[in-house]
Design a protein around this motif. Structure first.
Motif, mmCIF file in Angstrom:
data_model
loop_
_atom_site.group_PDB
_atom_site.id
_atom_site.type_symbol
_atom_site.label_atom_id
_atom_site.label_comp_id
_atom_site.label_asym_id
_atom_site.label_seq_id
_atom_site.Cartn_x
_atom_site.Cartn_y
_atom_site.Cartn_z
ATOM 1 N N UNK A 1 -23.833 -10.601 11.389
ATOM 2 C CA UNK A 1 -22.722 -10.498 10.216
ATOM 3 C C UNK A 1 -23.141 -10.624 8.938
ATOM 4 N N UNK A 2 -24.157 -11.762 8.758
ATOM 5 C CA UNK A 2 -24.393 -11.913 7.456
ATOM 6 C C UNK A 2 -25.725 -13.096 7.246
ATOM 7 N N UNK A 3 -26.096 -13.292 6.235
ATOM 8 C CA UNK A 3 -27.443 -13.943 6.375
ATOM 9 C C UNK A 3 -26.931 -15.667 6.437
ATOM 10 N N UNK A 4 -27.490 -16.400 7.261
ATOM 11 C CA UNK A 4 -27.020 -17.796 7.641
ATOM 12 C C UNK A 4 -27.712 -18.719 6.688
ATOM 13 N N UNK A 5 -27.162 -19.751 5.836
ATOM 14 C CA UNK A 5 -27.592 -20.815 5.095
ATOM 15 C C UNK A 5 -27.918 -21.858 6.051
ATOM 16 N N UNK A 6 -29.015 -21.973 6.211
ATOM 17 C CA UNK A 6 -29.510 -23.064 7.488
ATOM 18 C C UNK A 6 -29.206 -24.335 6.687
ATOM 19 N N UNK A 7 -28.732 -25.358 7.833
ATOM 20 C CA UNK A 7 -28.632 -26.747 7.185
ATOM 21 C C UNK A 7 -29.315 -27.542 8.286
ATOM 22 N N UNK A 8 -30.573 -26.932 8.839
ATOM 23 C CA UNK A 8 -31.393 -27.811 9.524
ATOM 24 C C UNK A 8 -31.867 -28.971 8.935
ATOM 25 N N UNK A 9 -31.988 -29.148 7.427
ATOM 26 C CA UNK A 9 -32.329 -30.241 6.776
ATOM 27 C C UNK A 9 -31.580 -31.491 6.909
ATOM 28 N N UNK A 10 -30.406 -31.356 7.502
ATOM 29 C CA UNK A 10 -29.429 -32.350 7.948
ATOM 30 C C UNK A 10 -29.820 -32.796 9.238
ATOM 31 N N UNK A 11 -30.445 -34.220 9.306
ATOM 32 C CA UNK A 11 -30.967 -34.649 10.536
ATOM 33 C C UNK A 11 -30.190 -34.558 11.714
ATOM 34 N N UNK A 12 -28.778 -34.970 11.443
ATOM 35 C CA UNK A 12 -27.876 -35.023 12.383
ATOM 36 C C UNK A 12 -27.442 -33.535 13.020
ATOM 37 N N UNK B 1 -20.804 -34.449 17.729
ATOM 38 C CA UNK B 1 -20.114 -35.490 16.858
ATOM 39 C C UNK B 1 -20.515 -35.005 15.335
ATOM 40 N N UNK B 2 -19.725 -35.810 14.380
ATOM 41 C CA UNK B 2 -19.856 -35.398 13.014
ATOM 42 C C UNK B 2 -21.329 -35.342 12.648
ATOM 43 N N UNK B 3 -21.647 -34.199 11.874
ATOM 44 C CA UNK B 3 -23.053 -34.022 11.419
ATOM 45 C C UNK B 3 -23.145 -33.981 10.097
ATOM 46 N N UNK B 4 -21.995 -33.902 9.293
ATOM 47 C CA UNK B 4 -22.246 -33.530 7.834
ATOM 48 C C UNK B 4 -22.162 -32.345 7.472
ATOM 49 N N UNK B 5 -22.178 -31.205 8.136
ATOM 50 C CA UNK B 5 -21.839 -29.801 8.140
ATOM 51 C C UNK B 5 -20.600 -29.498 7.846
ATOM 52 N N UNK B 6 -20.285 -29.108 6.318
ATOM 53 C CA UNK B 6 -18.854 -28.821 6.062
ATOM 54 C C UNK B 6 -19.009 -28.166 4.594
#
Length: 469
Positions: free
Chosen positions: A85-96, A188-193
């Motif tokens: 549907x759209x281009x995703x902004x990757x959050x793979x830099x967040x280690x969790x 669990x909580x990853x910081x993805x928000x």
């Protein structure tokens, strides 16, 4: 008798704790979070107290033990599928947010090889057995047809099977599909928000929950700046929906609530260069479910969680005949352990079957068959679209658990609303009726385990908030 007495007393105790009458609880955090989460659920004949007692004391411990077994801990998933549907902004830099896939050598032979048998002698004849099974299935096709036509017939049969599916599943044969150990990659909580996470839920609610243009209030419970008039209009509209569309919204809301409970229960409380400490974050839980902080939404979200629990519980009850066939095995390669785990699984499903107040799936998609079939197809397509949205989640660990839980719920809906017969299937050999893949079975029971865990965590948060008042 003692057990029944204990469960009954536990239910009464929970009811007293949640009740609105004791004045000393009036301003306590626990009171505000749980006071309205009691009694009978909408569109059901079951009450919250019965579910709590059954889940927390009878089902939850056994289910957790089962999900720790090799058959259920390894889930094959493609986390590299592009968002449609759209281009995703990757959050793979967040280690969790990272997910560590399994090396091939870590996967039990019985899981990674569909032709694997328990004995070495049987394995020497795997090719013959597979050819035999293939021939048996082709035997249902007119042998006077060409090979190409026979193969096309089987493809049509597979397409017919897909008509029952409420999810768009990953291609397990894709080179990007990998096995993941769910125990080593817990939810669990990853910081993805923030805006990216909000966008996922916003699209799910606004574009897939049958919302008409006349309703201005956002369906997304994370949205702010709502007034009382908007709330009244929204809930009047929701109650005016047909029961199927209302159930759809409640399932999505319940899934959302469950995920929020998991994130609050496994929150990163402290981090040093030596270790991470995970635990219950009462403030985070209150932010998502406190009646005052959520303008009355918190209790509705939790009641929708219980509705979701009843849906998956009923699916587990209905799938029992499929699982108890002699030919159904939890193949991993360890015959003794596989036999023990199937015994535990059947014990769990028998417990589920004994639950006294199951949801009646016949109350949905009833009435005129043409209209019911049209509504069912619309319901199915909306849910399939949500399963596709999971590939747009920027955090890989969130994507993993989002895909698993939507596939698990989709499998529950398949079990409940498939028109194929589940009972009286052949004890052994291939069946041409109702089917579940290993992937669907693993997703369904792990998703049910997540909902069961959420119900159990409510008790933990209730006790935690009571002790902090």
């Amino acid at each position: 008798m003692r057990l029944l007495l204990f469960l009954g007393c536990a239910a009464v105790a929970l009811c007293i704790v949640r009740g609105c009458s004791p004045r000393n609880f009036a301003d306590s955090p626990s009171h505000r979070c749980f006071c309205q989460v009691t009694g009978y659920l909408d569109d059901c004949t079951c009450d919250v107290e019965t579910i709590d007692a059954f889940n927390n004391f009878k089902l939850f411990p056994k289910l957790q033990k089962l999900l720790e077994s090799d058959y259920f801990r390894y889930y094959k998933v493609n986390l590299k599928k592009p968002c449609p549907f759209w281009d995703v902004v990757s959050h793979c830099g967040i280690k969790d947010c990272a997910v560590k896939p399994c090396h091939t050598s870590e996967i039990p032979d019985g899981i990674k090889s569909s032709g694997f048998k328990y004995s070495e002698e049987a394995n020497r004849h795997v090719g013959e057995l597979v050819d035999c099974e293939k021939a048996e299935r082709l035997g249902a096709v007119d042998e006077s047809l060409s090979v190409e036509t026979q193969q096309a017939f089987l493809q049509w049969a597979n397409h017919d099977d897909s008509g029952d599916n409420f999810c768009e599943a990953d291609d397990e044969h894709s080179p990007d599909a990998e096995y993941v150990d769910l125990l080593l990659n817990p939810e669990r909580y990853t910081g993805y928000k923030g805006p990216d996470a909000w966008k996922i839920w916003n699209i799910i609610y606004e574009e897939n929950c049958f919302k008409p243009q006349t309703i201005k209030r956002p369906l997304n419970p994370l949205a702010s700046s709502r007034g009382d008039n908007e709330d009244n209009t929204f809930y009047n509209w929701l109650e005016g929906l047909c029961v199927e569309k209302r159930a759809f919204y409640r399932l999505i809301s319940g899934l959302h609530a469950s995920i929020n409970i998991h994130l609050s229960a496994r929150y990163l409380l402290q981090e040093t260069w030596l270790e991470q400490i995970w635990g219950h974050n009462a403030s985070e839980f209150q932010k998502r479910f406190d009646t005052v902080l959520t303008k009355g939404e918190g209790a509705r979200r939790l009641r929708n969680l219980y509705f979701l629990y009843l849906i998956e519980l009923r699916a587990a009850s209905k799938v029992l005949p499929f699982i108890e066939r002699l030919g159904f095995q939890l193949f991993t390669g360890d015959k003794a352990r596989d036999t023990e785990n199937k015994k535990l699984l059947l014990e769990i499903l028998q417990d589920v079957k004994s639950f006294p107040l199951h949801f009646d799936e016949n109350s949905l998609f009833a009435g005129n068959k043409k209209d019911a079939d049209k509504l069912k197809e619309e319901f199915r397509l909306h849910f399939r679209n949500i399963s596709r949205i999971m590939d747009c989640v920027g955090c890989f660990k969130c994507r993993l658990w989002g895909k698993l839980q939507t596939q698990g719920l989709g499998t529950a809906l398949k079990i409940l609303f498939s028109e194929k017969q589940i009972e009286n299937l052949p004890e052994r050999g291939p069946t041409y009726g109702f089917q579940l893949t290993r992937q669907e079975i693993v997703a369904f029971f792990n998703a049910f385990g997540r909902i069961s865990t959420s119900i159990k965590e409510l008790e933990n948060f209730r006790n935690l908030l009571l002790n902090t008042q």
